[in-house]
Every structure is written in C-alpha cells, then in structure tokens.
Design an enzyme around this catalytic site. Structure first.
Site, mmCIF file in Angstrom:
data_model
loop_
_atom_site.group_PDB
_atom_site.id
_atom_site.type_symbol
_atom_site.label_atom_id
_atom_site.label_comp_id
_atom_site.label_asym_id
_atom_site.label_seq_id
_atom_site.Cartn_x
_atom_site.Cartn_y
_atom_site.Cartn_z
ATOM 1 N N GLU A 81 -78.930 -52.639 -23.926
ATOM 2 C CA GLU A 81 -78.028 -52.650 -22.652
ATOM 3 C C GLU A 81 -78.151 -51.019 -22.280
ATOM 4 O OE1 GLU A 81 -74.806 -54.991 -23.095
ATOM 5 O OE2 GLU A 81 -73.503 -53.802 -21.570
ATOM 6 N N LYS A 254 -66.326 -58.464 -27.262
ATOM 7 C CA LYS A 254 -67.835 -58.080 -27.037
ATOM 8 C C LYS A 254 -68.390 -56.858 -27.060
ATOM 9 C CE LYS A 254 -71.926 -58.252 -24.647
ATOM 10 N NZ LYS A 254 -72.594 -57.095 -23.924
ATOM 11 N N ASP A 270 -77.280 -56.401 -41.016
ATOM 12 C CA ASP A 270 -77.047 -57.605 -40.589
ATOM 13 C C ASP A 270 -75.960 -57.983 -39.373
ATOM 14 O OD1 ASP A 270 -76.636 -60.429 -40.234
ATOM 15 O OD2 ASP A 270 -76.595 -60.960 -42.193
ATOM 16 N N HIS A 368 -73.576 -48.621 -14.856
ATOM 17 C CA HIS A 368 -74.592 -49.252 -15.033
ATOM 18 C C HIS A 368 -75.824 -49.183 -14.082
ATOM 19 C CE1 HIS A 368 -73.713 -52.001 -18.380
ATOM 20 N NE2 HIS A 368 -72.669 -52.411 -17.872
#
Ligand code: MEV
Length: 416
Positions: A81, A254, A270, A368
């Site tokens: 991302e 998130k 992990d 972005h």
C-alpha cells in the site's frame, strides 16, 4: 546509527542502498540479497510451505527518522500500500522533535489452552487434581523444551477457567525471543496426555491463544504543538470518533496494523497472529475500542499512546530461514523479541498518528494520489522522467486517470 536521514525518498536506489549498508554495517553478500530482488530460492521456499510453485514479492522499504528509547532505528517495512511508509517517516520525524518514542514491553509470556471436559460433575475433582499436580505439570511442560529453559524461559504458571461443561487450563509460558507458537503447542499436547492420565478425563483442543494478554507492548510519543498547531485538537477529536464508534475504531486500528504488519512481514513474523491478538484485545472489555489514546499535555502538545499484545520473535520460525527476514532483523539491530515489540508498538503509534493528522486536516487522498498517479502514468506509456511529470500534472489538474495521462504525455512529447 543515525536514522534521521534527510529526503531518503529523493535518493536513487544505489544511494539508498549505500546509506543503508553504511548505517547498518551490511556486508557485500547482504547487499547482494537486497540488490538481487530475488530474495528466496526454490529450495528454501519449498521447506517453508507445501506445494510451492514460486515466490511472491512485495516492495521492501525503509522507514527513517525513528528514535525509540533514545536509540535510532532504520525500520524495514514490506507492504503493497502506497503512503504507509511515507506516513510512518513523517510521524517519526515529528515525534523526534520531542525526543522520539518511549516504549516498553512485558515479559514474553504466551498462553497455551487445554480444553478439559468435565461431564459428570467432575469439575471440582479435576481442578483439585490439576492444582495439586501443578509443580509436576510445569516440570513436564519444561521437559519438552530444554533449549528454551536453558535460555531462561519455560512454563511459569497454570490457571483454570470454567465454562459450562468443560474447563480450560491456561499454561503460561515465557517464550523469550521466540514467537513461541511451536514451543507452546508442543507443551500443551504433552501436558494434555498427563492431565488425561491423572484426572481420567476427556481432553479437547490443545493450542495457544493469540489473545496474548501477558505479552503487551506500550509506546508513547509527544507531537509538538509548534508543528501541529490547531491539528492537536483535530487529532484528539478524530480519536474521540474512534473511541465512540466501532465502525470508525475498526479503520483506526486497521491503520495501526498497516505499520505493524509491514514490519512483521519484513522480519518473517506471523502478522495474522498480531492481527488476531490486536483486534481481540481491542474488545477485551466487551466493546471494540481504538488501540491508541490521545490527549494534550500542560504545554498543549499532543501526546499519543498505544497498548496492544505483540507476539513476535527474533529466533525460530521463518525469521532465520528466510534470508531477507534475517537481513531485515540485522537492519533493525534488535537484540530481543522485547525490543522488537517496542519497535512494532512505536511504528503502530506513528502510523496511527500520521493517519489521524492527515484525515483531520487535508485528507489522505493527496498523499495517496501521488504514487497512484505515477502508476497511471506508467500505464499510459510514460517513461523515465516523464512518469513524475505526467503524475504531477494530473494531480494538479485533479484528474488522475489514464485518458488524462495520455493527453499530458502527448503535450510533454510535443514540448508543451
Ligand atoms: C488506510 O490503509 C488506513 C487509514 O484508513 C487508517 C485510518 O483511517 O485511520 C488511513
């Protein structure tokens, strides 16, 4: 090592590699791993999972400007991302002005769960037998992993939790510098046989819990008012939104995991365990909450804090099998899983602060769009220096799409 590198993003690939090699004392072989862009060979990959046909690549970047507990870190992040790495660097640069991140982690205690059925009113009898055999059970658990014990780790305690027709034995294991899943699962399977024998009962599952409430990391940082201005209040308002509304808290968390997962992936850890643990911890008290908190100090600066379970290792698993993960751990220079947990918590806080700062001010789309626009420019056929130019003009025109990119490209090539 100095992580406060100015405009790392503007430097070319070779220069970035050279800086990294100097700061982290990388050998020629280690540099070759980075340069090869093929970090894993088939035989290594084939040892890691089943049915391997190839390897899957992600961009690996370095987050600069991080100072944690007085030490500079260059932080490897593997992520697809755009803007995540830039955001982490920006937050770290601002936090650095007030001394950087202060982080701490508890002992590296994992929980193993053994489900014991108690049908026939045997619950009290089983609990008593487990309690009287506790010392022996811990010894048996430790006998499974003499290496862990030799490093000062091992099974520490047993706790019992009651449910309708079964009880759950929690085996608390100090896993030291390992993630610990294998060590804990092996101990649980072994101990279950012992419990079955002494209690004459039926055993169910034997597996670790990723809700690692005894393996917590915290980080705090101050973001100066002189840089943020009115955004201090705006970030606090943004945090209140997440604290009041689960729909927002989910996205808020998130964003935190964007950074934590990227470092976890780079170091061969992990990230699914981290995700599961973080989100479960976020609703430990029955309501899903943000994993960070913000307030103003007496001078009006913004203070941010994060607290979450971090279950990562620097030994075992793929951290040492995957040459790139091994190299990323060297770049980080962490000496223990505890130190890595402090880094991850700090990155999570940085990531969250950067997201809230952007969202509460100009929004995130501008940041972005830059890389996205460059991708569109390439799709439209731009080459070399044309890519940045096409992207820049599209962002200025607020029209980022392939048709615009083609038009701009035509103009550039005509010399307009
Ligand atoms: C995007 O990957 C992450 C953010 O949505 C996080 C947030 O909203 O806080 C920007």
């Amino acid at each position: 090592m100095n992580s406060d590198i100015s405009k790392f993003y503007e430097k070319g690939w070779q220069e970035r590699l050279q800086i990294l090699a100097e700061e982290c004392k990388l050998s020629e072989e280690e540099l070759d791993i980075l340069k090869s862009l093929k970090p894993l060979d088939f035989s290594t990959a084939n040892l890691m999972i089943e049915n391997v046909v190839s390897v899957f690549a992600l961009p690996l970047a370095i987050a600069t400007h991080f100072k944690i507990n007085g030490r500079d870190y260059l932080i490897p992040m593997a992520i697809e991302e755009s803007s995540v790495v830039a955001a982490a660097c920006k937050a770290a640069k601002i936090a650095r002005l007030a001394g950087g991140f202060k982080a701490e982690a508890t002992e590296q205690i994992m929980i193993g769960q053994i489900q014991i059925f108690t049908k026939g009113n045997k619950e009290q009898e089983i609990i008593e037998k487990v309690n009287t055999s506790k010392k022996m059970l811990l010894e048996r658990a430790n006998a499974c992993d003499p290496v862990l014990v030799s490093f000062g780790g091992g099974a520490r305690d047993i706790k019992i939790r009651r449910f309708d027709d079964f009880i759950v034995l929690h085996l608390l294991v100090d896993v030291k510098d390992a993630m610990g899943a294998n060590a804990v699962n092996t101990m649980c399977e072994k101990l279950a046989l012992e419990i079955e024998r002494i209690c004459d009962c039926r055993i169910g599952l034997r597996i670790l819990s990723n809700l690692a409430v005894y393996r917590i990391a915290k980080a705090q940082a101050t973001f100066p008012k002189k840089i943020l201005g009115e955004a201090v209040d705006a970030v606090i308002d943004a945090w209140h939104f997440a604290n009041s509304d689960q729909f927002r808290a989910c996205t808020h968390n998130k964003g935190i995991m964007n950074g934590i997962d990227a470092v976890a992936i780079a170091t061969g850890n992990d990230f699914r365990a981290l995700e599961a643990g973080a989100h479960s911890y976020a609703c430990l008290n029955g309501k899903y909450k943000p994993l960070t908190r913000y307030w103003k100090d007496k001078q009006g600066n913004l203070v941010g804090e994060i607290e979450l379970p971090i279950q990562v290792g620097i030994v075992g698993g793929s951290t040492r099998v995957n040459p790139m993960a091994k190299l990323c751990l060297k770049i980080l220079g962490v000496k223990s899983a505890k130190e890595l947990a402090c880094v991850l918590a700090s990155v999570g806080l940085a990531q969250n602060f950067a997201a809230l700062y952007a969202l509460a001010t100009e929004g995130i789309q501008r940041g972005h769009m830059k890389l996205h626009a460059e991708n569109i420019a390439v799709q439209a056929g731009a080459k070399g220096a044309e890519i940045k130019e096409v992207a820049l003009r599209m962002v200025e025109m607020k029209s980022v799409n392939e048709a615009t990119a083609r038009e701009i490209l035509k103009e550039i090539r005509k010399g307009v």
